[in-house]
Design a protein around this motif. Sequence first.
Motif, PDB file in Angstrom:
ATOM      1  N   ASN A 254       0.797  -1.219   0.000  1.00  0.00           N
ATOM      2  CA  ASN A 254       0.000   0.000   0.000  1.00  0.00           C
ATOM      3  C   ASN A 254       0.832   1.273   0.000  1.00  0.00           C
ATOM      4  N   ASN A 255       2.124   1.118  -0.320  1.00  0.00           N
ATOM      5  CA  ASN A 255       3.033   2.258  -0.466  1.00  0.00           C
ATOM      6  C   ASN A 255       3.113   3.129   0.782  1.00  0.00           C
ATOM      7  N   LEU A 256       3.047   2.479   1.954  1.00  0.00           N
ATOM      8  CA  LEU A 256       3.200   3.224   3.197  1.00  0.00           C
ATOM      9  C   LEU A 256       4.665   3.575   3.419  1.00  0.00           C
ATOM     10  N   GLY A 257       4.882   4.507   4.356  1.00  0.00           N
ATOM     11  CA  GLY A 257       6.251   4.920   4.632  1.00  0.00           C
ATOM     12  C   GLY A 257       7.077   3.842   5.300  1.00  0.00           C
ATOM     13  N   GLY A 258       6.420   2.991   6.110  1.00  0.00           N
ATOM     14  CA  GLY A 258       7.178   1.951   6.770  1.00  0.00           C
ATOM     15  C   GLY A 258       6.400   1.270   7.869  1.00  0.00           C
ATOM     16  N   ILE A 259       7.144   0.575   8.716  1.00  0.00           N
ATOM     17  CA  ILE A 259       6.581  -0.109   9.868  1.00  0.00           C
ATOM     18  C   ILE A 259       7.428   0.245  11.081  1.00  0.00           C
ATOM     19  N   MET A 260       6.774   0.474  12.208  1.00  0.00           N
ATOM     20  CA  MET A 260       7.474   0.746  13.466  1.00  0.00           C
ATOM     21  C   MET A 260       6.943  -0.207  14.511  1.00  0.00           C
ATOM     22  N   PHE A 261       7.616  -0.271  15.640  1.00  0.00           N
ATOM     23  CA  PHE A 261       7.143  -1.150  16.699  1.00  0.00           C
ATOM     24  C   PHE A 261       7.575  -0.640  18.061  1.00  0.00           C
ATOM     25  N   TRP A 262       6.759  -0.993  19.032  1.00  0.00           N
ATOM     26  CA  TRP A 262       7.055  -0.750  20.442  1.00  0.00           C
ATOM     27  C   TRP A 262       7.201  -2.121  21.108  1.00  0.00           C
ATOM     28  N   GLU A 263       8.335  -2.469  21.668  1.00  0.00           N
ATOM     29  CA  GLU A 263       9.569  -1.736  21.628  1.00  0.00           C
ATOM     30  C   GLU A 263      10.675  -2.753  21.537  1.00  0.00           C
ATOM     31  N   LEU A 264      11.843  -2.339  21.045  1.00  0.00           N
ATOM     32  CA  LEU A 264      12.905  -3.266  20.652  1.00  0.00           C
ATOM     33  C   LEU A 264      13.325  -4.208  21.764  1.00  0.00           C
ATOM     34  N   GLY A 265      13.379  -3.710  22.992  1.00  0.00           N
ATOM     35  CA  GLY A 265      13.833  -4.533  24.107  1.00  0.00           C
ATOM     36  C   GLY A 265      12.910  -5.675  24.460  1.00  0.00           C
ATOM     37  N   ASN A 266      11.671  -5.686  23.911  1.00  0.00           N
ATOM     38  CA  ASN A 266      10.719  -6.760  24.205  1.00  0.00           C
ATOM     39  C   ASN A 266      10.872  -7.968  23.290  1.00  0.00           C
ATOM     40  N   ASP A 267      11.704  -7.838  22.260  1.00  0.00           N
ATOM     41  CA  ASP A 267      11.855  -8.922  21.287  1.00  0.00           C
ATOM     42  C   ASP A 267      12.669 -10.068  21.876  1.00  0.00           C
ATOM     43  N   THR A 268      12.537 -11.231  21.280  1.00  0.00           N
ATOM     44  CA  THR A 268      13.331 -12.379  21.679  1.00  0.00           C
ATOM     45  C   THR A 268      14.749 -12.256  21.129  1.00  0.00           C
ATOM     46  N   ASP A 269      15.693 -12.923  21.780  1.00  0.00           N
ATOM     47  CA  ASP A 269      17.064 -12.964  21.284  1.00  0.00           C
ATOM     48  C   ASP A 269      17.275 -14.109  20.298  1.00  0.00           C
ATOM     49  N   ASP A 270      16.238 -14.904  20.078  1.00  0.00           N
ATOM     50  CA  ASP A 270      16.340 -16.005  19.120  1.00  0.00           C
ATOM     51  C   ASP A 270      16.594 -15.469  17.712  1.00  0.00           C
ATOM     52  N   LYS A 271      17.138 -16.324  16.859  1.00  0.00           N
ATOM     53  CA  LYS A 271      17.436 -15.898  15.488  1.00  0.00           C
ATOM     54  C   LYS A 271      16.177 -15.533  14.723  1.00  0.00           C
ATOM     55  N   ASN A 272      15.094 -16.281  14.942  1.00  0.00           N
ATOM     56  CA  ASN A 272      13.839 -15.989  14.238  1.00  0.00           C
ATOM     57  C   ASN A 272      12.992 -15.046  15.082  1.00  0.00           C
ATOM     58  N   SER A 273      13.513 -13.841  15.278  1.00  0.00           N
ATOM     59  CA  SER A 273      12.847 -12.822  16.094  1.00  0.00           C
ATOM     60  C   SER A 273      11.778 -12.097  15.298  1.00  0.00           C
ATOM     61  N   LEU A 274      11.011 -11.267  15.984  1.00  0.00           N
ATOM     62  CA  LEU A 274      10.022 -10.434  15.301  1.00  0.00           C
ATOM     63  C   LEU A 274      10.691  -9.464  14.348  1.00  0.00           C
ATOM     64  N   LEU A 275      11.759  -8.811  14.816  1.00  0.00           N
ATOM     65  CA  LEU A 275      12.458  -7.857  13.955  1.00  0.00           C
ATOM     66  C   LEU A 275      13.025  -8.544  12.725  1.00  0.00           C
ATOM     67  N   LYS A 276      13.568  -9.754  12.874  1.00  0.00           N
ATOM     68  CA  LYS A 276      14.123 -10.465  11.721  1.00  0.00           C
ATOM     69  C   LYS A 276      13.035 -10.744  10.692  1.00  0.00           C
ATOM     70  N   ALA A 277      11.823 -11.076  11.164  1.00  0.00           N
ATOM     71  CA  ALA A 277      10.713 -11.304  10.243  1.00  0.00           C
ATOM     72  C   ALA A 277      10.362 -10.032   9.481  1.00  0.00           C
TER      73      ALA A 277
END
Length: 401
Positions: A370-393
Motif C-alpha cells: 500500500n506504499n506506506l512509509g514503513g513499519i514501526m514497533f514498540w519496543e525493541l527490548g521486548n523482542d526475543t534474542d532467538d534468530k527468528n525474532s520479530l524484527l528479523k521477520a
Amino acid sequence: MKYFRYFFYCSIFFVLVAFTLSKNRSNDTSDDPIAVIAYYVPQWYSIPKQLPLGQLTHIIYSFTKVIDGEMKFSNEGLAVKLQQLVAEKKNHPHLKVMIACGGWGADGFSDMAHTLENRKKFVSSAIQFIKKYKLDGLDIDWEYPGFAAANTGARPEDKQNFTLLMKQLREGLNTLENKQTLTFASAGFKYYYENIEIKEVMKYVDYMNVMTYDQTIATSTFTGHHTALGWINTEDLKDTPYGDFVDAKNEEMKKNGYSFQPNSAEMIIDYCIKNGVAPEQIVIGAAFYGRAWKGVPPTNNGLYQTNTGSYIGWSPYRQIRKEFESNGNYQRYWDSIAKAPYLYSAKDSIFISYDDTVSVKLKTEYAIKNNLGGIMFWELGNDTDDKNSLLKAIYDTSKKK
C-alpha cells in the motif's frame, strides 16, 4: 570545443541538482523499500552495540519529557546509553538515531504549546539537545492533544497549537546542518484525529507513526485483539458477548449521531488516507508485547468473551515465546479476519493477544503493497534474542523486492 564545454557544464549542473535534492530530502535516502523504525527504551541489561541495528533504518530512543517547558531527560543517567547508541553509527552509517519526547502519561505538552513564547522555549531546547547528542531527528509523542489521557493537561486550543508546535519544530530542525527527520506518534482510533489538524500537521513532518496496538486494553471486560491488522466489522462479532456489548453501545450512540466499530490497522490507515494523509507518510505499528486476560470461558476459543481481569497487563514477546508459545496447555489460533494470532489455554482459562512472526510479516507486506512509509514497533527490548525474532521477520520481508 564549445559543444564539449556546453555538455561539460550541463553535466556539472545536473550533478549539482541531484546532490542538492539528495541533501534536502528528509526521509531515509537508502534503497530500503520502507522504513523499519524501532522505539527503544534502554534497559539496565541492554548494550547498544549488541542491538540488531543493521536491521533498522531508524531507532527512536525513548523518552525525554517536557520539564519546565523544555525537552529534558527525567533522569540524566539516560544520556549514557544514548551516547553509546550514537557511537554505533560508525558501524551502521545508514542508521538514523532519533529522540522521542513524551509517552503515555507524560504531561506538560498542553501548557508548553499554548503560547508562542512557550513553543519557542521548547523548540530551542530540542534543537540544543539534538546538537549536543548529534542526533538525526525527533519524535513527538503527545498523548493526546485536545483530551486528557492518564490525567494529563488538555485544552481545546491544543488542536491548533499542535500544528504550530510541529511547524516551529520543522523550522528549527531545518536550521541544522544535518538533515533531520520529524515524526509524531498518533493514535489508532478515530477520535484522536478530530483533535488535530491532520492535513496541516503533515506538511511539516516526515512520518506519522500510527500506534496500531492497545486496541483492546488490559482493563477491558472482554477479550479481543490488541494489535489487529485486518478490518473487523461489527458483523464479525455476532453471537459473542463483546458483539452484544457493541450492539448495545451503538444503539445508545445513535441518539447522538455516532457509531462504534472495533479498531484495526487497516481501518485507521484507510481513515487517515481518506482524510488527506499521503500513504508514504504513514507508518504502521506492530506490538512486541502482548496482553493477557484470565477467567475466560472456552467458547470461540476465548475470543470476544468475558474475563475476570487482566492476567498479564504487559507481556514482552520474549516471555510469550518462552513461557506460552512453547507451553502445551496453550493453543495458538489464527483469526483470518483480524489477521492476527492469539493463544488460549482451556485448562487455565487464559487468553493472550499479541503479534508473532506471521502477523508482523503481514503488516510489513501490507505497508509495502500500500506504499506506506514503513513499519514501526514498540519496543525493541521486548523482542526475543532467538534468530527468528520479530524484527528479523520484519527485516527479511522489508528487503523483498
